[in-house]
Structure formats: structure tokens, C-alpha cells
Motif scaffolding. Structure first.
Motif, PDB file in Angstrom:
ATOM      1  N   ILE A  35      14.622 -61.870-109.801  1.00  0.00           N
ATOM      2  CA  ILE A  35      15.450 -61.481-108.649  1.00  0.00           C
ATOM      3  C   ILE A  35      14.739 -60.415-107.826  1.00  0.00           C
ATOM      4  O   ILE A  35      14.751 -60.454-106.589  1.00  0.00           O
ATOM      5  CB  ILE A  35      16.823 -60.968-109.125  1.00  0.00           C
ATOM      6  CG1 ILE A  35      17.666 -62.134-109.593  1.00  0.00           C
ATOM      7  CG2 ILE A  35      17.548 -60.224-108.020  1.00  0.00           C
ATOM      8  CD1 ILE A  35      19.008 -61.723-110.161  1.00  0.00           C
ATOM      9  N   ARG A  36      14.110 -59.473-108.504  1.00  0.00           N
ATOM     10  CA  ARG A  36      13.371 -58.413-107.788  1.00  0.00           C
ATOM     11  C   ARG A  36      12.240 -59.003-106.959  1.00  0.00           C
ATOM     12  O   ARG A  36      12.044 -58.649-105.798  1.00  0.00           O
ATOM     13  CB  ARG A  36      12.823 -57.411-108.790  1.00  0.00           C
ATOM     14  CG  ARG A  36      12.077 -56.299-108.139  1.00  0.00           C
ATOM     15  CD  ARG A  36      11.622 -55.291-109.169  1.00  0.00           C
ATOM     16  NE  ARG A  36      10.821 -54.275-108.522  1.00  0.00           N
ATOM     17  CZ  ARG A  36       9.747 -53.746-109.037  1.00  0.00           C
ATOM     18  NH1 ARG A  36       9.351 -54.087-110.233  1.00  0.00           N
ATOM     19  NH2 ARG A  36       9.063 -52.846-108.382  1.00  0.00           N
ATOM     20  N   ARG A  37      11.507 -59.941-107.560  1.00  0.00           N
ATOM     21  CA  ARG A  37      10.393 -60.556-106.832  1.00  0.00           C
ATOM     22  C   ARG A  37      10.901 -61.337-105.629  1.00  0.00           C
ATOM     23  O   ARG A  37      10.306 -61.308-104.557  1.00  0.00           O
ATOM     24  CB  ARG A  37       9.612 -61.483-107.755  1.00  0.00           C
ATOM     25  CG  ARG A  37       8.382 -62.057-107.061  1.00  0.00           C
ATOM     26  CD  ARG A  37       7.687 -63.132-107.846  1.00  0.00           C
ATOM     27  NE  ARG A  37       7.216 -62.660-109.122  1.00  0.00           N
ATOM     28  CZ  ARG A  37       6.757 -63.471-110.061  1.00  0.00           C
ATOM     29  NH1 ARG A  37       6.725 -64.765-109.859  1.00  0.00           N
ATOM     30  NH2 ARG A  37       6.327 -62.990-111.205  1.00  0.00           N
ATOM     31  N   ALA A  38      12.018 -62.037-105.794  1.00  0.00           N
ATOM     32  CA  ALA A  38      12.590 -62.792-104.678  1.00  0.00           C
ATOM     33  C   ALA A  38      13.031 -61.845-103.562  1.00  0.00           C
ATOM     34  O   ALA A  38      12.856 -62.147-102.376  1.00  0.00           O
ATOM     35  CB  ALA A  38      13.758 -63.638-105.157  1.00  0.00           C
ATOM     36  N   GLY A  39      13.594 -60.705-103.932  1.00  0.00           N
ATOM     37  CA  GLY A  39      14.001 -59.723-102.922  1.00  0.00           C
ATOM     38  C   GLY A  39      12.813 -59.159-102.164  1.00  0.00           C
ATOM     39  O   GLY A  39      12.870 -58.974-100.949  1.00  0.00           O
ATOM     40  N   GLU A  40      11.742 -58.872-102.886  1.00  0.00           N
ATOM     41  CA  GLU A  40      10.536 -58.366-102.218  1.00  0.00           C
ATOM     42  C   GLU A  40       9.976 -59.406-101.261  1.00  0.00           C
ATOM     43  O   GLU A  40       9.564 -59.083-100.146  1.00  0.00           O
ATOM     44  CB  GLU A  40       9.483 -57.997-103.260  1.00  0.00           C
ATOM     45  CG  GLU A  40       9.810 -56.756-104.049  1.00  0.00           C
ATOM     46  CD  GLU A  40       8.824 -56.498-105.173  1.00  0.00           C
ATOM     47  OE1 GLU A  40       7.930 -57.347-105.398  1.00  0.00           O
ATOM     48  OE2 GLU A  40       8.942 -55.446-105.822  1.00  0.00           O
TER      49      GLU A  40
END
Length: 85
Positions: A35-40
Motif C-alpha cells: 500500500i505504501r509503494r502504491a501511494g508513493e
């Protein structure tokens, strides 16, 4: 040898519970990282879109200015005489 060791470790009820909870924790951590990578990635795309919009606005202003420019020296002189420049 290793399978016998794992079979012996997994035979204990407390160890099965620990392995189950460990697997759940690993799954949750991997999910949060994705999820963090998708947000970035979404943030970078939004920034790229904003940059493109700004560049397009500047290009549009340049094209508008070029469309309003005097065609030749005579038109420039007329605009300067009339105070419209």
C-alpha cells in the motif's frame, strides 16, 4: 533431517499457533508495504501530471502571445502610434 525437525517443531500446539500468527503478521506487513509503494507511485504520478499541466499552460500562453504579435514593421509602427502595443 530438516523436515523431521520442522515436523517435530510444528507438532507442538503452541508452535503451530506461533507459526500461524507469524504468517499473519508477515502477510499484514507485506500488505502495508505494498500500500505504501502504491501511494508513493500515485504521488509521483500526481506530481508529474501537475508539472505537465504547468508546462502546457506556459506553452498556451506563448502561443497566444505569438498569435497577437505584429505581422510586420508597418503593423508594429501603427500599434506604437495608436498606443495599443
Amino acid at each position: 533431517m530438516i523436515t523431521a525437525l520442522l515436523t517435530g517443531i510444528a507438532a507442538a500446539p503452541w508452535m503451530r499457533a506461533a507459526l500461524r500468527y507469524g504468517a499473519i503478521v508477515v502477510a499484514v506487513v507485506l500488505f502495508l508495504l505494498s500500500i505504501r509503494r502504491a501511494g508513493e507511485r500515485a504521488g509521483r504520478m500526481a506530481e508529474r501530471l501537475e508539472t505537465m499541466e504547468n508546462a502546457n499552460d506556459v506553452q498556451r500562453q506563448m502561443l497566444d502571445a505569438a498569435a497577437r504579435r505584429p505581422r510586420d514593421r508597418g503593423e508594429l509602427a501603427d500599434r506604437l502610434r495608436n498606443g495599443r502595443f
